[in-house]
Design a protein around this motif. Structure first.
Motif, PDB file in Angstrom:
ATOM      1  N   THR A  39      33.629  44.387  36.205  1.00  0.00           N
ATOM      2  CA  THR A  39      34.489  44.017  37.319  1.00  0.00           C
ATOM      3  C   THR A  39      34.308  42.546  37.658  1.00  0.00           C
ATOM      4  OG1 THR A  39      32.766  44.515  38.904  1.00  0.00           O
ATOM      5  CG2 THR A  39      34.330  46.268  38.462  1.00  0.00           C
ATOM      6  N   SER A  40      35.267  41.997  38.325  1.00  0.00           N
ATOM      7  CA  SER A  40      35.115  40.675  38.919  1.00  0.00           C
ATOM      8  C   SER A  40      35.724  40.746  40.313  1.00  0.00           C
ATOM      9  CB  SER A  40      35.829  39.625  38.073  1.00  0.00           C
ATOM     10  OG  SER A  40      35.862  38.403  38.776  1.00  0.00           O
ATOM     11  N   ILE A  41      34.937  40.319  41.284  1.00  0.00           N
ATOM     12  CA  ILE A  41      35.379  40.472  42.669  1.00  0.00           C
ATOM     13  C   ILE A  41      35.445  39.113  43.349  1.00  0.00           C
ATOM     14  CG2 ILE A  41      34.766  41.442  44.936  1.00  0.00           C
ATOM     15  CD1 ILE A  41      33.319  43.674  43.351  1.00  0.00           C
ATOM     16  N   CYS A  42      36.530  38.878  44.069  1.00  0.00           N
ATOM     17  CA  CYS A  42      36.615  37.692  44.903  1.00  0.00           C
ATOM     18  C   CYS A  42      37.267  38.105  46.208  1.00  0.00           C
ATOM     19  CB  CYS A  42      37.436  36.608  44.215  1.00  0.00           C
ATOM     20  SG  CYS A  42      37.684  35.156  45.241  1.00  0.00           S
ATOM     21  N   GLU A  43      36.525  37.976  47.252  1.00  0.00           N
ATOM     22  CA  GLU A  43      36.998  38.472  48.556  1.00  0.00           C
ATOM     23  C   GLU A  43      37.426  39.931  48.429  1.00  0.00           C
ATOM     24  OE1 GLU A  43      36.828  36.485  51.396  1.00  0.00           O
ATOM     25  OE2 GLU A  43      35.894  34.988  50.132  1.00  0.00           O
ATOM     26  N   GLU A  44      38.725  40.205  48.721  1.00  0.00           N
ATOM     27  CA  GLU A  44      39.083  41.628  48.688  1.00  0.00           C
ATOM     28  C   GLU A  44      39.794  42.021  47.402  1.00  0.00           C
ATOM     29  OE1 GLU A  44      41.987  40.588  51.823  1.00  0.00           O
ATOM     30  OE2 GLU A  44      41.760  39.316  50.060  1.00  0.00           O
ATOM     31  N   VAL A  45      39.888  41.069  46.475  1.00  0.00           N
ATOM     32  CA  VAL A  45      40.538  41.385  45.209  1.00  0.00           C
ATOM     33  C   VAL A  45      39.494  41.733  44.156  1.00  0.00           C
ATOM     34  CG1 VAL A  45      41.999  40.504  43.369  1.00  0.00           C
ATOM     35  CG2 VAL A  45      42.425  39.837  45.714  1.00  0.00           C
ATOM     36  N   CYS A  46      39.797  42.730  43.380  1.00  0.00           N
ATOM     37  CA  CYS A  46      38.851  43.165  42.365  1.00  0.00           C
ATOM     38  C   CYS A  46      39.595  43.407  41.059  1.00  0.00           C
ATOM     39  CB  CYS A  46      38.167  44.451  42.850  1.00  0.00           C
ATOM     40  SG  CYS A  46      37.092  45.185  41.633  1.00  0.00           S
ATOM     41  N   ILE A  47      39.097  42.795  39.982  1.00  0.00           N
ATOM     42  CA  ILE A  47      39.693  43.087  38.673  1.00  0.00           C
ATOM     43  C   ILE A  47      38.757  44.062  37.957  1.00  0.00           C
ATOM     44  CG2 ILE A  47      40.426  42.169  36.457  1.00  0.00           C
ATOM     45  CD1 ILE A  47      40.863  39.512  37.699  1.00  0.00           C
ATOM     46  N   LEU A  48      39.297  45.207  37.588  1.00  0.00           N
ATOM     47  CA  LEU A  48      38.518  46.150  36.805  1.00  0.00           C
ATOM     48  C   LEU A  48      38.926  45.971  35.348  1.00  0.00           C
ATOM     49  CD1 LEU A  48      39.024  49.442  38.861  1.00  0.00           C
ATOM     50  CD2 LEU A  48      37.404  47.611  39.296  1.00  0.00           C
ATOM     51  N   SER A  49      37.954  45.896  34.471  1.00  0.00           N
ATOM     52  CA  SER A  49      38.274  45.735  33.058  1.00  0.00           C
ATOM     53  C   SER A  49      37.504  46.756  32.244  1.00  0.00           C
ATOM     54  CB  SER A  49      37.866  44.355  32.553  1.00  0.00           C
ATOM     55  OG  SER A  49      38.307  43.362  33.418  1.00  0.00           O
ATOM     56  N   ALA A  50      38.140  47.209  31.185  1.00  0.00           N
ATOM     57  CA  ALA A  50      37.458  48.060  30.230  1.00  0.00           C
ATOM     58  C   ALA A  50      37.912  47.643  28.854  1.00  0.00           C
ATOM     59  CB  ALA A  50      37.799  49.520  30.472  1.00  0.00           C
ATOM     60  N   VAL A  64      37.996  51.512  11.635  1.00  0.00           N
ATOM     61  CA  VAL A  64      38.131  50.758  12.876  1.00  0.00           C
ATOM     62  C   VAL A  64      39.571  50.295  12.997  1.00  0.00           C
ATOM     63  CG1 VAL A  64      37.498  48.631  14.020  1.00  0.00           C
ATOM     64  CG2 VAL A  64      35.744  50.018  12.950  1.00  0.00           C
ATOM     65  N   GLY A  65      40.173  50.542  14.134  1.00  0.00           N
ATOM     66  CA  GLY A  65      41.558  50.163  14.325  1.00  0.00           C
ATOM     67  C   GLY A  65      41.708  48.761  14.887  1.00  0.00           C
ATOM     68  N   GLY A  66      41.011  48.479  15.949  1.00  0.00           N
ATOM     69  CA  GLY A  66      41.121  47.180  16.588  1.00  0.00           C
ATOM     70  C   GLY A  66      40.672  47.284  18.028  1.00  0.00           C
ATOM     71  N   VAL A  67      40.741  46.163  18.732  1.00  0.00           N
ATOM     72  CA  VAL A  67      40.266  46.150  20.106  1.00  0.00           C
ATOM     73  C   VAL A  67      41.305  46.750  21.039  1.00  0.00           C
ATOM     74  CG1 VAL A  67      39.684  44.650  22.036  1.00  0.00           C
ATOM     75  CG2 VAL A  67      38.730  44.203  19.780  1.00  0.00           C
ATOM     76  N   VAL A  68      40.851  47.585  21.936  1.00  0.00           N
ATOM     77  CA  VAL A  68      41.737  48.063  22.990  1.00  0.00           C
ATOM     78  C   VAL A  68      41.133  47.637  24.318  1.00  0.00           C
ATOM     79  CG1 VAL A  68      42.756  50.027  21.829  1.00  0.00           C
ATOM     80  CG2 VAL A  68      40.538  50.283  22.887  1.00  0.00           C
ATOM     81  N   SER A  69      41.968  47.183  25.229  1.00  0.00           N
ATOM     82  CA  SER A  69      41.426  46.820  26.525  1.00  0.00           C
ATOM     83  C   SER A  69      42.442  47.083  27.611  1.00  0.00           C
ATOM     84  CB  SER A  69      40.992  45.354  26.537  1.00  0.00           C
ATOM     85  OG  SER A  69      42.115  44.526  26.662  1.00  0.00           O
ATOM     86  N   ALA A  70      41.938  47.255  28.802  1.00  0.00           N
ATOM     87  CA  ALA A  70      42.832  47.478  29.934  1.00  0.00           C
ATOM     88  C   ALA A  70      42.236  46.805  31.145  1.00  0.00           C
ATOM     89  CB  ALA A  70      42.991  48.969  30.183  1.00  0.00           C
ATOM     90  N   ARG A  71      43.095  46.225  31.929  1.00  0.00           N
ATOM     91  CA  ARG A  71      42.644  45.607  33.170  1.00  0.00           C
ATOM     92  C   ARG A  71      43.530  46.062  34.312  1.00  0.00           C
ATOM     93  NH1 ARG A  71      39.062  41.819  31.359  1.00  0.00           N
ATOM     94  NH2 ARG A  71      39.634  41.124  29.287  1.00  0.00           N
ATOM     95  N   SER A  72      42.945  46.031  35.471  1.00  0.00           N
ATOM     96  CA  SER A  72      43.745  46.424  36.613  1.00  0.00           C
ATOM     97  C   SER A  72      43.235  45.678  37.841  1.00  0.00           C
ATOM     98  CB  SER A  72      43.629  47.937  36.756  1.00  0.00           C
ATOM     99  OG  SER A  72      43.669  48.311  38.077  1.00  0.00           O
ATOM    100  N   VAL A  73      44.197  45.216  38.631  1.00  0.00           N
ATOM    101  CA  VAL A  73      43.837  44.452  39.825  1.00  0.00           C
ATOM    102  C   VAL A  73      43.925  45.368  41.035  1.00  0.00           C
ATOM    103  CG1 VAL A  73      44.358  42.421  41.204  1.00  0.00           C
ATOM    104  CG2 VAL A  73      44.806  42.408  38.758  1.00  0.00           C
ATOM    105  N   LYS A  74      42.870  45.409  41.828  1.00  0.00           N
ATOM    106  CA  LYS A  74      42.845  46.316  42.972  1.00  0.00           C
ATOM    107  C   LYS A  74      42.504  45.555  44.243  1.00  0.00           C
ATOM    108  CE  LYS A  74      43.210  50.060  40.424  1.00  0.00           C
ATOM    109  NZ  LYS A  74      44.378  50.896  40.462  1.00  0.00           N
ATOM    110  N   LEU A  75      42.981  46.095  45.336  1.00  0.00           N
ATOM    111  CA  LEU A  75      42.591  45.552  46.631  1.00  0.00           C
ATOM    112  C   LEU A  75      41.505  46.450  47.214  1.00  0.00           C
ATOM    113  CD1 LEU A  75      45.787  44.386  48.507  1.00  0.00           C
ATOM    114  CD2 LEU A  75      43.872  43.010  47.720  1.00  0.00           C
ATOM    115  N   LEU A  76      40.411  45.834  47.600  1.00  0.00           N
ATOM    116  CA  LEU A  76      39.304  46.627  48.114  1.00  0.00           C
ATOM    117  C   LEU A  76      39.552  47.006  49.566  1.00  0.00           C
ATOM    118  CD1 LEU A  76      36.417  44.457  46.718  1.00  0.00           C
ATOM    119  CD2 LEU A  76      37.212  46.635  45.821  1.00  0.00           C
ATOM    120  N   ASP A  77      39.174  48.222  49.901  1.00  0.00           N
ATOM    121  CA  ASP A  77      39.164  48.584  51.307  1.00  0.00           C
ATOM    122  C   ASP A  77      37.856  49.326  51.561  1.00  0.00           C
ATOM    123  OD1 ASP A  77      39.741  50.649  49.738  1.00  0.00           O
ATOM    124  OD2 ASP A  77      41.252  51.557  51.017  1.00  0.00           O
TER     125      ASP A  77
END
Lengths: 357, 1033
Positions: B411-422, B357-370
Motif C-alpha cells: 500500500t501507499s498512503i498519503c493523508e486519506e488516500v490509499c493506493i492498494l497494489s498487488a 510462466v505467463g507474465g506479470v499480472v498486477s492490479a491497483r486500486s485507489v481508496k479513500l480511508l475512513d
C-alpha cells in the motif's frame, strides 16, 4: 535541492583506515575530502566528489559514534551496537591511542591538568598538529593516567589490559604516565635534542629499577612512584666524593683500567673528579622531589655536556661508565654496593641512550 | 492451562548512570506477561547489576502465548520519587512454541528506550513448557512454523503446497487517540510498540489456524505489513503460502544449494543450445492496457492493470504429451479452482513445481480511508483486498494460467488516500505438491518439460492471445513456443539456462499532480496511474533492450503517492534467457526526416545507443550461440516486421524498415522521436551509468553466471532523503529522482569497493514521499564477494571437458541433458528421470571435489589449532562452534584472540542477509521468525547529530537488537531479512524527529560447508564439533 539525510549502515561496520586516520588527525570533512581526492581514490573507483563527500561524512559519523567506546576499549569487544571484527577493533584502538612524537615532546612531564589543556592551541600552532588531534592525544594521556593511577600491579601490564594496547604502545604510555606523575622537566632548551623515544627508554629503566615495584611487586602504587627508601639510601653514596682518599683511589683505579684504551684518556683524567661529583650529587639530591624533576637536566649538564665538549665517543662513554661503576666495588671503605649497582645500572644505560654522538 | 512460561533475570551491564550524585544506578526489573507482573530485587549502586533472580512463572493459555510478547522493563529505584524507567525489552516467545525451532532464549539483549535508544543490556533466560491440547476448537495454532523465506526452507522438503493464506487485523492507532494529548511521547510510543507486537502475534495465530485447517504445518513466504492509516487506524495484514513441510533429517541429504548447483549451469548451456537449429524472428510485444476505471460503493477507484509480456500458444504444444498435458492441466486446474485464490507468495520453487510462466499480472486500486468503526470486523479492508485479488485472478486466467506465483501486496498512503497494489506472475503449476494431484500421470509428463526452458514455454493457446505478441519456437528445445520478452516477479529458476550475466534494471518516474482533497484527489490519482505504469513499462523495456537482454525477474513496481506528486520505481533483474530469441536493437526514428541537422542529431544518438548495446553485451558476457537463421521448413515463416511503441502510430512500418540496423538480422525496437519528451527519454536511457569494474548487481537471490561465492558477505541499509525545490516540471523531477537513485548506487559501489569482485544481491529499493517536496529512498541489500580467478577456470573447464565436470559436480543434471539430446520419447520412463524428480538424497555427499581438497586440509589443521587453543585456555563454551563458523578474517582474529585477553566474552557474530541462504554454508536449523517493530523519537535532534546522526544510530540499534535476539535464540544468522517499513518524520524547527522501523527475517543456525565436509572426510575428529553446532544450544 539538497540531500537532507544520507546514511549507510552495514551489518559489519565498514570503516576505511585512510578516513579514520584523517579523522584522527583532526581534519574537517571538507579537508578530508580534499586529501582523498588528491590521493586519487576517485579515479581508482570511478567515483565523484559527491560520492566521496557522502562517504566521508558517513565515516566521520560512524567514528564519532564509536569514540565513546574507544574511551573504554574493553567495551568495544562486548558492545552490541557495532559489529566489528576483532582485528578491526584492534586497529581502531591502536590508532586512536597512537600519538605524534612532536606532540608528546611538548607535554611530556607536564601536569595533565586543565591548565595544560588550555595551552594546547599554542602547542598546535607550534607543531602544526590540529588542535582537535592535540586534544584527543592529551585526553588519551589523561585518561590512561587516571585509570592506571588507582591500580595495583605492573604499570605496563595494567595499561595493556585496560586499554588493549599493543606492547610497544603500552610501554610508551607507561613512560608518559611515569613522566607526568614525577613531573620530569623535559622542555628546557638543553633537552630539545632528545626524542620521545630517548625519554621513554629512560622511563623504562627507571620503572624497572628504581620504583617500589622493581623490588616487590605485591606493593601498591608501585610502578608510578620512585622507591623512597632507595632515594634515602642514595645519600650514602656521597662518601665517594666527600672522602678525598676514596675519590683519589677511585680515580686511579679507573685510570689504570682505561689507560691506552681510549683516545680521550687525558680529558677523562682531567675531568674525572668533576664528572664523579656530578653523578654522585645527582644521586644524593634525588630525595627532593624538585631535584627529581631536574634529573634529566642534571644528567645533561653535569655529565653529558662536558663529555660532549671533550668529544667522547659512545664507546668511550661505555668504557668509562663500566669501569667507573665496577671500580667502586673494589674500594675498601665503600660499603654501599647494592645501592651503587642499582643506581649506576640505570644511570649508565640512560646516559648511553641520551648521549648522541 | 496449556502453557507455562518461565523467565529468569540474570544480570545487566553497561547501564546508564541514573543517579547523578553517585554516578551509579539502583536497578530492578519488572517482568510482565499479559496482566501478571513480577519484580526482581533492587540491585543497589551498580551499572552492572547481578540480579540472578528466581524463575518467574506465568501460567497462561497458549493463545496468549502466541499473541503477547514478554515485556521486560528495567527501572531505577528511587526512594523519594517515582521510579525512572531505563528501558524495555520485548521478547517474542513464538519461536519457543514450535518443537522444531528454538528451545530457550538466553543471552544479552539490548535494553531499549524510545527516547534514548539502547541503554545497556540485560541477560535473561526464557523457557516455555507446553502441554498438549487436543481441543478441536482451540483458538491457538502453536506449532505452525513461519518462514519469511520465499522458497522451501533449506532443511525442509515440501510434501504439499496448500496455497494462499491471508489475514488482517485493525485497531485504532494509539498515537491518534485522545489520551495522546496528555501522555508523554515515551508512553505513546510504547503503547504503539506494544499494540503492534500484540496485533502481529494475533495475526500470526489466526494465520496459523487457517494453515491447520488446510492441513498444513507451515507458512512459507510470510509477508506481514503495517498500514499506518493515521486517523482512521492501524492495519496489520499478512499473506503467505501454507505448506506441509518435512524436515530432512540426515545431514548431507538436503536439496542442492544454489552455489552447488550453479556451476552446472554454465556448461549446461552448450549442450542444449547446440542442437537448436530452428531460427525465428521476433518483435516486441507491447503491453496490454485494459484500462477501465470504475467507481464502486463508498468511494474507490480501481485501476486495472497491466499484463506484461509474452504469452502464446499451446496449439502445437508437445507431440505425444499433448493430450496428457491437457488432462493434467485440467486436473490441476480443478484442484486450484477450488481455492479462493490460487496465489503463492513463493518466488523459488521445488524442482518440477513451476511448469510455465505467463507474465506479470498486477492490479491497483485507489481508496479513500475512513475511520474503522468496529475493529473486530475489519470488513471494509478485507473487501478492498478481495476485490484486488479477484482482479489478479481474472488477469491470470486471461493469460491462460491457473495460478499466480511470486505474489505480493503493498500500500501507499498519503493523508486519506490509499493506493492498494498487488502483483504476481501468472503461471501454470504442476499438481505434484497439490492435494488432489494425480501423481502417476504427472511423473510421466514431467520428463517432457526440460528444466532449462520449460518455464518459458507459453501457457496459453496461440490462437487466443488477447494481444499481439511475437512467438517463436524455443531456442533450447525447439518444440514449444516462447514469447520474445518475459517479465516475472519470481526469482530466476535455478535450472534456467541463461547466457551471460544479469544486471539490475530500474525504471524511475515522477509525476506532478495538483493538490486536492477527497474524491477529486483520488480520481486524479487513479487517472494518472495508468500513464505512470505505461511509462515505467516502456522504460523497463528500453533499458532491457539496451542491455541486450530478453527477460526480467524479480520485477517489483512501487508506486508512492504524495500530496503533489506520484513516484514510480520499478526494479528488476534483467537476464538473457537462452530459450528466448535475441532481442533486437533500439532504433530511433525522427518525425521530420527532411532536416539535415536533425537527422545528424538522430544518427548520433543512434550511434550512441548502438555503442552502448555492444558495450553492454560485452560487459554482461552475452554471446548467445549464433543460430542458423533460415532453415528449411522453419515452422513459422514470419515476415520481417517491426512493431512500434511510443506515441505516434501514424507512420507505416515500411518507412522504418528502410533503415538498416547495426544489430544485424534481429529486428529492432523502434523509438520514435516526435517531441522533446522522447528526446529526454532517450537521454535518460543513456544516463544510467554502468556499474564500476568488478561489480554486478541484481535484485534477485542469485546472479546467473557467477559462482565461487566466498564467505565474505556484507548486508547494509542505506537511506537518503532529498529535498526538492518547488515548481519543478515532470522532466526536472524525473531527472532528479533518477539521479538520486543513480547516485545512491554509486555511493554503494564506492563503499563496498574493498569487496571487489562482488555482486550486490537482492537490491531492494523502497521509495516514499514523507512530506511535500521530500523524496525518501531506502535500500537494503547484501554484497557478496566472489572469486574471480576460479570463475574463469571453471568457465574454461566447462568449455573443454563438460562431461567430466558434470559428473563430479552434479550428475543428475547431465543425465537429464543426455535424455533431452537423445530426444527420448515421452512415454518411456527413464529411472534417472524419476530420481531427478525427487530431491536427490546424498547426491552431493559422495562427490569429492579435488580442487578444494588442499583447502579443506588446511582448514582442518586450522581447526585443530583452534581446538588446542580452547583447551589451553580451559574454557569450552557452547557457542564456540558458532564463533568458529563466523567468517571473520579467520587466521588473524584467532591469533589476536589467543594473545590478547578482551575482558569478558566477546560478542558472537551474527550474519544478516536478505537472501534465503548463506554462501558456502549450510543452514542446519530454523529457529523461528524475527518480526520486530521499533519507534525512536528525539526532541534533541541537533545534539544527536542532526537527522543523519539520528537515523544512523537508530538503524544501527535495530541491527543490534535483531542480532542480539537471534543470538539469544541460539542462532548465528538471519536470512531473508528485510526492512519492511522505515517511516521517518522530522520537524527541525522544533528540534524533533521520529522514526518507525519494522524488520523481519528468519533466525537460523548455519555451519560452514568446509566444516560439514570435514565431517565426512574426518569423522572422528570433527563430529563433536558439528553436533555441537547442530544442536544449537
Amino acid at each position: 535541492m539538497s540531500v537532507e539525510l544520507d546514511v549507510f549502515v552495514g551489518n559489519t561496520t565498514i570503516m576505511d583506515k585512510e578516513v579514520y586516520q584523517l579523522w584522527l588527525n583532526g581534519y574537517t570533512v571538507n579537508d578530508a575530502v580534499k586529501v582523498r581526492i588528491e590521493g586519487g581514490v576517485m579515479e581508482e573507483c570511478e567515483a565523484s566528489a559527491e560520492v566521496l563527500l557522502s562517504d566521508t561524512m558517513d565515516q566521520y559519523r560512524t567514528f564519532q559514534m564509536c569514540e565513546r567506546l574507544l574511551h573504554h576499549p574493553a567495551k568495544l569487544a562486548n558492545q552490541l551496537l557495532f559489529q566489528i571484527p576483532p582485528d578491526r577493533q584492534a586497529m581502531l584502538i591502536e590508532r586512536y591511542y597512537a600519538f605524534d612524537d612532536l606532540f608528546v615532546r611538548e607535554v611530556l612531564g607536564k601536569k595533565l591538568s586543565k591548565g595544560t589543556k588550555k595551552d594546547l592551541d599554542d602547542v598546535s600552532t607550534k607543531t602544526g598538529i590540529t588542535l582537535k588531534s592535540c586534544r584527543r592525544q592529551f585526553d588519551n594521556f589523561k585518561r590512561v593516567f587516571k585509570v592506571v593511577e588507582e591500580l595495583k600491579g605492573p604499570l605496563v601490564e595494567n595499561i595493556r589490559q585496560h586499554f588493549l594496547l599493543p606492547d610497544q604502545l603500552a610501554r610508551d604510555y607507561a613512560a608518559i604516565v611515569f613522566f607526568a606523575n614525577n613531573r620530569f622537566e623535559t622542555g628546557k632548551k638543553k633537552l630539545q635534542y632528545l626524542t620521545f623515544q630517548d625519554f621513554a627508554f629512560c622511563a623504562g629503566q627507571l620503572i624497572n629499577n628504581w620504583t617500589l615495584g622493581a623490588v616487590d611487586n605485591m606493593m601498591e602504587d608501585m610502578d608510578v612512584d620512585l622507591d623512597k627508601e632507595f632515594l634515602q639510601d642514595l645519600k650514602d653514596l656521597k662518601i665517594l666524593i666527600t672522602d678525598k682518599d676514596l675519590l683519589d683511589q677511585h680515580k686511579s683505579l679507573v685510570c689504570t683500567a682505561l689507560r691506552g684504551k681510549t683516545n680521550v684518556y687525558n680529558e677523562m683524567e682531567a675531568n674525572f673528579k668533576n664528572l664523579s661529583r656530578g653523578l654522585v650529587n645527582i644521586a644524593a639530591k634525588l630525595i627532593n622531589a624538585k631535584d627529581v624533576r631536574d634529573f634529566f637536566i642534571d644528567l645533561v649538564e653535569k655529565f653529558i655536556e662536558p663529555c660532549r665538549s671533550d668529544k667522547w665517543t659512545s664507546i668511550d662513554m661505555n668504557l668509562y661508565l663500566t669501569h667507573y661503576t665496577n671500580s667502586a666495588h673494589i674500594l675498601d671503605t665503600f660499603k654501599h654496593h647494592a645501592v651503587w649497582t642499582r643506581y649506576m645500572g640505570v644511570i649508565k644505560s640512560c646516559i648511553l641512550r641520551l648521549y648522541h654522538d | 492451562m496449556p502453557g507455562k512460561l518461565k523467565a529468569k533475570i540474570v544480570a545487566g551491564r553497561h547501564l546508564p548512570v541514573m543517579d547523578r550524585a553517585s554516578d551509579l544506578t539502583d536497578a530492578f526489573v519488572e517482568v510482565k506477561f499479559g496482566n501478571t507482573t513480577f519484580k526482581t530485587d533492587v540491585y543497589p549502586k551498580s551499572l552492572n547489576p547481578q540480579w540472578n533472580s528466581e524463575w518467574f512463572k506465568f501460567e497462561v493459555d497458549d493463545e496468549d502465548l502466541q499473541d503477547e510478547p514478554l515485556q521486560i522493563t528495567v527501572l531505577d529505584h528511587d526512594t523519594y520519587s517515582a521510579n525512572d524507567a531505563i528501558g524495555k525489552v520485548y521478547i517474542d516467545i513464538d519461536p519457543l512454541l514450535c518443537s522444531e525451532a528454538a528451545t530457550v532464549i538466553s543471552g544479552w539483549l539490548p535494553i531499549y528506550d524510545t527516547i534514548h535508544g539502547i541503554r545497556g543490556e540485560i541477560n535473561v533466560l526464557v523457557k516455555v513448557d507446553l502441554f498438549n491440547d487436543l481441543n478441536r476448537f482451540r483458538q491457538s495454532s502453536c506449532g505452525v512454523k513461519f518462514f519469511c523465506t520465499t522458497s522451501i526452507p533449506r532443511c525442509y522438503r515440501a510434501i504439499m503446497v496448500h496455497g494462499f493464506v491471508e489475514e488482517l487485523v485493525v485497531n485504532e492507532d494509539p498515537e491518534y487517540q485522545w489520551i495522546d494529548r496528555i501522555r508523554t511521547p515515551r508512553a505513546s510510543n510504547e503503547a504503539r510498540q506494544r499494540l503492534i507486537f500484540l496485533m502481529s502475534g494475533e495475526l500470526q495465530r489466526k494465520i496459523g489456524l487457517k494453515v491447520l485447517e488446510m492441513g498444513g504445518n507451515a507458512v512459507v513466504g510470510y509477508l506481514q505489513c503495517f498500514d499506518l492509516e493515521g486517523e482512521s487506524g492501524l492495519v496489520v495484514r499478512a499473506i503467505g503460502t501454507a505448506c506441509t513441510l518435512e524436515k530432512i533429517s540426515t545431514f548431507p541429504a538436503t536439496a542442492t544449494h544454489p552455489s552447488n548447483s550453479s556451476p552446472s549451469k554454465d556448461m549446461k548451456d552448450s549442450p542444449q543450445a547446440a542442437p537448436s537449429t530452428l531460427g525465428c524472428r521476433s518483435t516486441h510485444s507491447s503491453p496490454v492496457h485494459s484500462a477501465s476505471s470504475r467507481l464502486s460503493q463508498g468511494f474507490s477507484v480501481s485501476v486495472p492493470t497491466l499484463l506484461f509480456a509474452g504469452m502464446g500458444s499451446g496449439g502445437s504444444a508437445g507431440k505425444d504429451a499433448g493430450p496428457l498435458k491437457a488432462l493434467l492441466k485440467q486436473q490441476t486446474q480443478s484442484a486450484l479452482e477450488q481455492r479462493e485464490y490460487p496465489f503463492f507468495t513463493l518466488t523459488v520453487f521445488p524442482p518440477g513445481f513451476l511448469l510455465h510462466v505467463g507474465g506479470v499480472v498486477s492490479a491497483r486500486s485507489v481508496k479513500l480511508l475512513d475511520r474503522i468503526h468496529n475493529p473486530d470486523e475489519p470488513e471494509t479492508r478485507d473487501a478492498w483486498w478481495e476485490e484486488i485479488r479477484q482482479e489478479i485472478k481474472s488477469h491470470a486466467k486471461s493469460l491462460g494460467c491457473h495460478a499466480v506465483v511470486g505474489y505480493s501486496e503493498s500500500t501507499s498512503i498519503c493523508e486519506e488516500v490509499c493506493i492498494l497494489s498487488a502483483s504476481g506472475t501468472a503461471a501454470i503449476l504442476s499438481s505434484r505438491f497439490m492435494q488432489d494431484g494425480p501423481l502417476d500421470t504427472e511423473l510421466r509428463f514431467e520428463e517432457v518439460v526440460s528444466p532449462g526452458c520449460g518455464f518459458c514455454h507459453i501457457p496459453y493457446d496461440e490462437l487466443n492471445i488477447p494481444f499481439p505478441a511475437q512467438l517463436t519456437y524455443c531456442y533450447c528445445c525447439r518444440r514449444y513456443k516462447v514469447p520474445d520478452v518475459l517479465f516475472t516477479t519470481i526469482d530466476l529458476p535455478t535450472e534456467a539456462s541463461v547466457t551471460g550475466k544479469g544486471c539490475l534494471i530500474q525504471a524511475r518516474l515522477c509525476r506532478t499532480k495538483k493538490k486536492a482533497q477527497g474524491e477529486v484527489n483520488a480520481m486524479a490519482i487513479s487517472n494518472l496511474l495508468p500513464f505512470l505504469e505505461y511509462e515505467l513499462h516502456t522504460q523497463l523495456m528500453n533499458k532491457l533492450k539496451l542491455r541486450g537482454m530478453n527477460a526480467l525477474f524479480g520485477l517489483r513496481i512501487q508506486i508512492s503517492v504524495g500530496e503533489t506528486m506520484l513516484l514510480g520505481l520499478a526494479s528488476a533483474t534483467g537476464v538473457y534467457l537462452t530459450a528466448l530469441p535475441s532481442p533486437g536493437g533500439i532504433q530511433i526514428v525522427g518525425k521530420t526526416p527532411s532536416d539535415i541537422t536533425y537527422e545528424q542529431h538522430i544518427s548520433n544518438m543512434q550511434k550512441k545507443i548502438n555503442d552502448t548495446i555492444t558495450k553492454n553485451k560485452e560487459l554482461y558476457e552475452i554471446n548467445p550461440p549464433e543460430v542458423v537463421e533460415e532453415i528449411i521448413g522453419s515452422p513459422i515463416p514470419e515476415p520481417r516486421q517491426r512493431s512500434r511503441l511510443f506515441r505516434s502510430h501514424s507512420e507505416s512500418s515500411d518507412d522504418v524498415s528502410e533503415i538498416d540496423l547495426s544489430h544485424g538480422k534481429k529486428d529492432a525496437f523502434v523509438l520514435e522521436i516526435d517531441d522533446t519528451d522522447a528526446v529526454e527519454d532517450i537521454h535518460a536511457l543513456l544516463t544510467d551509468s554502468p556499474t564500476p569494474a568488478g561489480f554486478y548487481s541484481c535484485n534477485t537471490e542469485i546472479m546467473p553466471g557467477i559462482q565461487n561465492w566466498t564467505s565474505a558477505i556484507q548486508m547494509f541499509t542505506s537511506v537518503r532523503v532529498f529535498r526538492l525545490n518547488a515548481n519543478l516540471t515532470n522532466q526536472g523531477l524525473n531527472k532528479i529522482f533518477s539521479d538520486l537513485c543513480e547516485n545512491l548506487l554509486k555511493s554503494l559501489y564506492f563503499k563496498l569497493r574493498s569487496m571487489v569482485p562482488c555482486c550486490l544481491c537482492h537490491l531492494n529499493f523502497t521509495v516514499a514521499i514523507p512530506e511535500d517536496e521530500l523524496i525518501q529512498v531506502a535500500v537494503t541489500a547484501v554484497a557478496l564477494s566472489f572469486d574471480k580467478v576460479q570463475t574463469l577456470e571453471n568457465g574454461k573447464q566447462s568449455g573443454e571437458k563438460t562431461p567430466i565436470k558434470a559428473i563430479t559436480e552434479n550428475d543428475e543434471q547431465l543425465q537429464f541433458n543426455l535424455e533431452l539430446n537423445a530426444e527420448t520419447s515421452s512415454s518411456s520412463i527413464s529411472p534417472k528421470g524419476l530420481s531427478e524428480v525427487g530431491s536427490h538424497p546424498s547426491a552431493r555427499a559422495p562427490s569429492v571435489d579435488y580442487s578444494s581438497f588442499a583447502d579443506r586440509c588446511s582448514s582442518w589443521i586450522e581447526q585443530l589449532k583452534l581446538k588446542a587453543h580452547t583447551i589451553r585456555r580451559g574454557s569450552v563454551k557452547t557457542t564456540s562452534s558458532m564463533e568458529k563458523a563466523s567468517p571473520l578474517p579467520e587466521g588473524r582474529s584467532r591469533s589476536l584472540r589467543s594473545n590478547r585477553s578482551y575482558s569478558g566474552s566477546s560478542v558472537a557474530v551474527v550474519k544478516m542477509t536478505p537472501l534465503s541462504f548463506i554462501p558456502g554454508a549450510k543452514i542446519i536449523k530454523y529457529l523461528g521468525i524475527i518480526n520486530m517493530f521499533f519507534i525512536r523519537e528525539t526532541s534533541s535532534l541537533r545534539e544527536e547529530g542532526g537527522v543523519s546522526g539520528f537515523l544512523h544510530t537508530f538503524i544501527a540499534e535495530v541491527f543490534a537488537m535483531v542480532r542480539a535476539h537471534v543470538a539469544a535464540l541460539g542462532g548465528n544468522a538471519v536470512v531473508s531479512y528485510s526492512m519492511k517499513e522505515c517511516v521517518f518524520m522530522e520537524n527541525p524547527n522544533k528540534n524533533q524527529a521520529q522514526c518507525l522501523i519494522n524488520v523481519s527475517g528468519d533466525a537460523v543456525i548455519f555451519v560452514r560447508e568446509s566444516e560439514l565436509e570435514l565431517t565426512s572426510v574426518q569423522p572422528q575428529s570433527a563430529t563433536t564439533q558439528t553436533s555441537n553446532g547442530g544442536e544449537g544450544t
